[in-house]
Design an enzyme around this catalytic site. Structure first.
Site, PDB file in Angstrom:
ATOM      1  N   GLY A  39     -13.584 -10.300 -12.980  1.00 51.60           N
ATOM      2  CA  GLY A  39     -12.474  -9.298 -13.476  1.00 51.60           C
ATOM      3  C   GLY A  39     -12.771  -8.059 -12.690  1.00 51.60           C
ATOM      4  CE1 TYR A  50      -4.194  -1.484   0.025  1.00 51.59           C
ATOM      5  CE2 TYR A  50      -3.171  -3.277   1.467  1.00 51.59           C
ATOM      6  CZ  TYR A  50      -4.183  -2.699   0.698  1.00 51.59           C
ATOM      7  OH  TYR A  50      -5.447  -3.477   0.424  1.00 51.59           O
ATOM      8  CD  GLU A  80      -6.068  -6.228   1.709  1.00 51.47           C
ATOM      9  OE1 GLU A  80      -4.830  -6.185   1.814  1.00 51.47           O
ATOM     10  OE2 GLU A  80      -6.861  -5.629   0.926  1.00 51.47           O
TER      11      GLU A  80
END
Length: 395
Positions: free
Chosen positions: A387, A98, A140
Site C-alpha cells: 500500500g 506528470y 520508469e
C-alpha cells in the site's frame, strides 16, 4: 541539482509548505478526480483514497524529496525514487500524466497558501517538482524497457489454494500461451479486476513462490475494514469470485526488494502477517541457488493458524544449511515459538548481515531499531510497504 536561488526559497518556505502539505494534497486529489474521474475509477486505489493514506504518502514523498535536495544537493534520493518508480511502472503510469499532476498540484498549492505563493515561490517549487518528475520518468522508462511491457497481459488461473481463512494463493499462466519473462524473488505484480460497478481497480501483490518459467503465484489477504475504513474491494472480489479458469490482468513484475549480490552474504528476512509472501519467494530462490551463508528467518503473526504459507516458509528455510527460524505469535504459540511481539535480544545476527523487512509499519520500525542496535548498518536494511509508503509520512 536545485539552483541556488530556488534552494534558498525552498529552504525558507519548506516549513510553511510542510505544515500545509496535507491540506494541499487533499485539495489536489479532489481537483484531479473532478477533472479526470477515470483516474479514480481505473487507476488509483479507491480504498486508499477513502482512508486518506495515499494523500499522506504523497505528502511525505514530496517533503522528503525537497529536504534531500537541500541537505544533499549533489545526490539524488535514489532509494525513494526507485520505490515510487517501480510502483508507477506496475500501474502503467505514462510521462504525460506528470503534467496533469503538476497542473492540479500547483493549483492546490496556490489555493491553500494564497498570497504566500509569489512568482519566486512558485518557480522554486516548480523546479522541485520537475526535478522529481523527470527523475521518475527516466527510471520508469528504464523499467519499461527492461520488462518489455506494453501494458497488462491476460493470465489464466490454473490453481486456487486456500492458505487460511483470509489468505488465498492464485497460480496463473499466460492466457495467450506466450513466453514469460524472468522474475526476481521479492517482486510484485499489479493485478487488475473489473468490479460490479464498472470500475477497473488495480492492486499490487507479491509473488509468493519460487521464480518459475511458465507459472506465477501470488497470495491475497482479504482486507477487512477497521475503524470505519471500508473492506478491500479487490481482495474481497478475488476471494469471492475468482476461480480456476478465470482470467486476470497482470503487469510484468516490479519492485526493488530483491536479493542482488547476496552470494556469501548473511541475510535476515523479517516479516509479519501477509508480509511473509516476498520472504517465502526469497527463501525458495535461496534454496534453489544453494545459498550457504547464514540466513535468519523472523516472522510474527496473530496465531499459527493465521500464518499464511507457514509450511512453505519453514520448508524452504529447512533446505538452507545455515538457516535459523524465529517465530512469534500473539497467542497460541506452539513449542519452539515465542508469544508476544518480536524481540531480537537473544537472536544472533552475524556481522555483515543484510536485512529485508516486510509487514506493518510499526513492526518494521521496531525490527529496524533492534537491528541497528545490534550493529546492522542502516544502509543494509531494506523494506517493502504494502500500500502507500507511509514510512516517510510518519517520520
Amino acid at each position: 541539482m536545485l539552483s541556488e536561488p530556488s534552494a534558498a526559497t525552498v529552504r525558507a518556505t519548506l516549513p510553511a509548505v510542510g505544515a500545509a502539505i496535507g491540506e494541499i494534497t487533499e485539495r489536489f486529489y479532489a481537483r484531479l478526480f473532478a477533472a479526470h474521474p477515470a483516474l479514480l475509477r481505473d487507476l488509483f486505489n479507491r480504498g486508499n483514497q477513502a482512508a486518506g493514506t495515499q494523500r499522506q504518502a504523497l505528502a511525505g514523498s514530496i517533503a522528503a524529496f525537497a529536504t534531500h535536495l537541500l541537505d544533499h544537493p549533489d545526490r539524488r534520493p535514489d532509494a525513494l525514487l526507485s520505490r515510487i518508480a517501480h510502483k508507477h511502472a506496475s500501474l502503467g503510469v505514462a510521462p504525460e500524466q506528470y503534467a496533469v499532476v503538476h497542473e492540479h498540484l500547483f493549483a492546490a498549492l496556490a489555493e491553500v497558501l494564497g498570497e504566500a505563493v509569489t512568482p519566486e515561490v512558485a518557480a522554486a517549487w516548480d523546479e522541485v517538482y520537475w526535478l522529481m518528475a523527470h527523475a521518475l520518468v527516466a527510471v520508469e522508462k528504464r523499467l519499461y524497457e527492461e520488462s518489455g511491457a506494453t501494458g497488462p497481459r491476460p493470465w489464466e488461473v490454473v490453481e486456487r489454494i486456500v492458505e487460511s481463512d483470509d489468505v488465498v494463493t492464485f497460480r496463473v499462466r499466460p492466457a495467450d500461451g506466450g513466453q514469460v519473462r524472468g522474475v526476481r524473488a521479492g517482486q510484485y505484480v499489479s493485478v487488475g479486476v473489473a468490479l460490479p460497478d464498472g470500475a477497473r481497480q488495480i492492486r499490487q501483490y507479491s509473488l509468493s513462490g519460487a521464480p518459475d518459467g511458465s507459472v506465477r503465484q501470488f497470495s491475497v489477504k482479504r482486507v477487512r475494514g477497521e475503524g470505519g475504513t471500508p473492506d478491500g474491494e479487490v481482495s474481497h472480489h478475488l476471494h469471492a469470485h475468482v476461480r480456476v479458469g478465470d482470467v486476470l490482468d497482470l503487469s510484468e513484475p516490479y519492485g526493488d526488494l530483491v536479493l542482488d549480490g547476496t552470494d556469501g552474504t548473511p541475510l535476515l528476512l523479517a516479516s509479519a502477517g501477509i508480509g511473509v509472501t516476498p520472504m517465502v519467494a526469497m527463501l525458495a530462490d535461496l534454496a534453489q541457488r544453494g545459498h550457504r551463508a547464514p540466513v535468519t528467518v523472523v516472522h510474527a503473526d496473530r496465531t499459527p493458524a493465521t500464518h499464511a504459507l507457514r509450511a512453505d516458509h519453514e520448508a524452504y528455510a529447512a533446505k538452507l544449511p545455515e538457516a535459523s527460524v524465529h517465530l512469534w505469535y500473539e497467542r497460541e504459540a506452539p513449542e519452539g515459538a515465542a508469544e508476544g511481539l518480536v524481540d531480537l535480544t537473544d537472536v544472533t545476527v552475524p556481522a555483515g548481515t543484510r536485512a529485508y523487512l516486510c509487514g506493518p509499519l510499526p513492526f518494521m520500525r521496531a525490527v529496524r531499531a533492534q537491528l541497528i542496535a545490534k550493529g546492522v548498518a542502516p544502509a543494509d536494511i531494506h523494506y517493502e510497504v504494502f500500500g502507500p509508503d507511509l514510512w516517510l509520512a510518519a517520520a
